[in-house]
Scaffold this motif. Structure first.
Motif, short mmCIF file in Angstrom:
data_model
loop_
_atom_site.label_atom_id
_atom_site.label_comp_id
_atom_site.label_asym_id
_atom_site.label_seq_id
_atom_site.Cartn_x
_atom_site.Cartn_y
_atom_site.Cartn_z
N ASP A 105 15.11 36.23 17.03
CA ASP A 105 14.87 37.56 16.48
C ASP A 105 16.15 38.17 15.90
O ASP A 105 16.35 39.38 15.93
CB ASP A 105 14.29 38.50 17.55
CG ASP A 105 13.45 39.62 16.91
OD1 ASP A 105 12.82 39.37 15.87
OD2 ASP A 105 13.44 40.74 17.46
N GLN A 106 17.01 37.28 15.37
CA GLN A 106 18.24 37.71 14.71
C GLN A 106 18.34 37.03 13.35
O GLN A 106 17.68 36.03 13.08
CB GLN A 106 19.48 37.34 15.56
CG GLN A 106 19.48 37.91 16.96
CD GLN A 106 19.68 39.42 16.98
OE1 GLN A 106 20.30 39.98 16.08
NE2 GLN A 106 19.16 40.07 18.01
N TYR A 107 19.17 37.58 12.48
CA TYR A 107 19.36 36.97 11.16
C TYR A 107 19.93 35.56 11.27
O TYR A 107 19.67 34.71 10.41
CB TYR A 107 20.28 37.83 10.30
CG TYR A 107 19.62 39.05 9.72
CD1 TYR A 107 18.53 38.93 8.85
CD2 TYR A 107 20.07 40.33 10.04
CE1 TYR A 107 17.92 40.05 8.32
CE2 TYR A 107 19.46 41.46 9.51
CZ TYR A 107 18.39 41.32 8.66
OH TYR A 107 17.77 42.43 8.12
N GLU B 266 23.89 27.23 1.40
CA GLU B 266 23.51 25.88 1.04
C GLU B 266 24.26 25.40 -0.20
O GLU B 266 24.64 24.23 -0.30
CB GLU B 266 22.00 25.79 0.79
CG GLU B 266 21.54 24.38 0.41
CD GLU B 266 20.05 24.27 0.25
OE1 GLU B 266 19.61 23.72 -0.78
OE2 GLU B 266 19.33 24.71 1.15
N LEU B 267 24.49 26.29 -1.13
CA LEU B 267 25.21 25.92 -2.35
C LEU B 267 26.63 25.46 -2.01
O LEU B 267 27.12 24.46 -2.55
CB LEU B 267 25.25 27.10 -3.31
CG LEU B 267 25.69 26.82 -4.75
CD1 LEU B 267 24.74 25.81 -5.40
CD2 LEU B 267 25.72 28.11 -5.54
N ILE C 264 18.84 32.17 9.05
CA ILE C 264 19.75 31.73 8.00
C ILE C 264 20.49 30.44 8.35
O ILE C 264 20.45 29.46 7.58
CB ILE C 264 20.77 32.85 7.69
CG1 ILE C 264 20.06 34.08 7.16
CG2 ILE C 264 21.82 32.36 6.67
CD1 ILE C 264 20.96 35.30 7.00
N ILE C 265 21.16 30.41 9.50
CA ILE C 265 22.10 29.31 9.81
C ILE C 265 21.44 27.93 9.83
O ILE C 265 22.03 26.97 9.31
CB ILE C 265 22.82 29.60 11.14
CG1 ILE C 265 23.75 30.81 10.95
CG2 ILE C 265 23.61 28.39 11.62
CD1 ILE C 265 24.52 31.21 12.19
N PRO C 266 20.23 27.75 10.39
CA PRO C 266 19.65 26.39 10.37
C PRO C 266 19.37 25.84 8.98
O PRO C 266 19.12 24.64 8.82
CB PRO C 266 18.34 26.57 11.16
CG PRO C 266 18.56 27.77 12.00
CD PRO C 266 19.40 28.68 11.17
N ASN D 69 14.60 42.10 4.37
CA ASN D 69 14.89 40.91 5.17
C ASN D 69 14.78 39.65 4.33
O ASN D 69 15.62 38.74 4.44
CB ASN D 69 13.92 40.82 6.36
CG ASN D 69 14.18 41.89 7.40
OD1 ASN D 69 15.27 42.44 7.48
ND2 ASN D 69 13.16 42.22 8.18
N SER D 70 13.76 39.57 3.49
CA SER D 70 13.58 38.39 2.64
C SER D 70 14.74 38.24 1.67
O SER D 70 15.23 37.12 1.42
CB SER D 70 12.26 38.49 1.87
OG SER D 70 11.15 38.32 2.73
N VAL D 71 15.20 39.35 1.11
CA VAL D 71 16.33 39.29 0.17
C VAL D 71 17.59 38.83 0.89
O VAL D 71 18.33 37.96 0.39
CB VAL D 71 16.55 40.67 -0.49
CG1 VAL D 71 17.87 40.68 -1.26
CG2 VAL D 71 15.40 41.00 -1.41
N ILE D 72 17.86 39.39 2.06
CA ILE D 72 19.06 39.01 2.82
C ILE D 72 19.03 37.54 3.18
O ILE D 72 20.01 36.80 2.97
CB ILE D 72 19.18 39.88 4.09
CG1 ILE D 72 19.48 41.33 3.73
CG2 ILE D 72 20.27 39.33 5.01
CD1 ILE D 72 19.47 42.28 4.91
N VAL D 73 17.90 37.07 3.72
CA VAL D 73 17.78 35.68 4.13
C VAL D 73 17.88 34.74 2.93
O VAL D 73 18.58 33.72 2.97
CB VAL D 73 16.46 35.46 4.89
CG1 VAL D 73 16.23 33.97 5.15
CG2 VAL D 73 16.46 36.23 6.19
#
Length: 275
Positions: free
Chosen positions: A137-139, A85-86, A143-145, A73-77
């Motif tokens: 409780d979703q990816y 962001e890039l 990620i999106i914020p 999860n940490s790698v995906i996020v």
């Protein structure tokens, strides 16, 4: 004068050495604690060097919770939020530095002003928004914020402003449009600043704790920092396993920083305060 200069440099080096030691002290204590027995963790006076190195603490810490899932999860996020962001940073920084449009400087000033708003103030509004979208409780919530950063846009904009405008004039004469000029010329020249942004974002995303703790409810969606709460129970905290897990978690970011640290100095230095 030479003697005075030697003493001045010696004093500066002494301050730097003391400062470096104070910065490293928590990491030394963390590694030391991760190798201790339960009795040595709570011993008084504190034990800095364990009598018997308990390397099995690392194996036990990894097995006490589904850390493989947390790591995934940490790698995906981290990867997706960094890439996102890039992209937003490159496009926004180019717009604010090279594209002329009505209210550009005012909009940029307003965006810079949002950096003064504490992040804690936005926790509840952001949570309510994501809850209404059904993203808790979703990816998406993890990620999106975080796909845009005003600081990153500011840093890259300053770097873009330092690139001579003659390059863009020459490119336009050759028939190069803005989009191609951005990706073919501006982005390669801004490599130090981009690597700095990627590194800072990756470290921040990897180490994030409060937001993932708020928006995740199941073990399957937790990230590594949130997984550290597995070592705190009603009976107390298992400090030696907590420190072992913490060491494993921060190790990838330390390695990444050591590899790319020169780009941080170069990127920030070249960005300057232009504009």
């Amino acid at each position: 004068m030479p003697t005075k200069g030697v003493f001045s440099k010696g004093f500066i080096y002494l301050i730097l050495i003391v400062g470096s030691f104070l910065m490293l002290l928590p990491f030394i204590w963390m590694i030391s604690t991760s190798l201790k027995s339960p009795g040595e963790v709570t011993a008084l006076p504190p034990v800095w060097i364990p009598a018997d190195l308990k390397w099995e603490n690392y194996q036990e810490a990894w097995a006490i919770a589904p850390f493989l899932r947390y790591a995934l999860n940490s790698v995906i996020v981290t990867v997706l939020s960094t890439i996102g962001e890039l992209l937003t940073t490159i496009l926004a920084a180019y717009a604010f530095s090279r594209v002329q449009f009505y209210g550009r400087d005012i909009i940029f000033a307003v965006l810079l002003g949002t950096m003064m708003v504490p992040g804690e103030v936005l926790l509840i509004p952001n949570y309510v928004t994501l809850a209404n979208l059904g993203w808790i409780d979703q990816y998406e919530a993890l990620i999106i914020p975080w796909l845009a950063s005003i600081f990153s846009i500011f840093l890259l904009r300053q770097f873009f402003l330092g690139i001579p405008r003659e390059l863009s004039y020459a490119a336009k004469i050759d028939g190069c449009r803005d989009f191609r000029f951005l990706w073919s010329i501006m982005v390669p020249l801004a490599k130090p600043a981009l690597i700095t942004i990627v590194l800072l974002k990756a470290i921040g995303s990897w180490n994030a704790f409060l937001w993932p703790l708020i928006v995740t409810q199941s073990k399957e969606m937790r990230t590594l920092p949130v997984g550290l709460t597995s070592f705190s129970t009603e009976a107390g905290t298992i400090y030696e396993l907590l420190m072992a897990a913490s060491t494993m978690i921060i190790l990838p970011m330390i390695i990444l920083y050591l590899i790319l640290q020169k780009y941080i100095i170069e990127g920030v230095a070249k960005a300057g305060i232009k504009g």
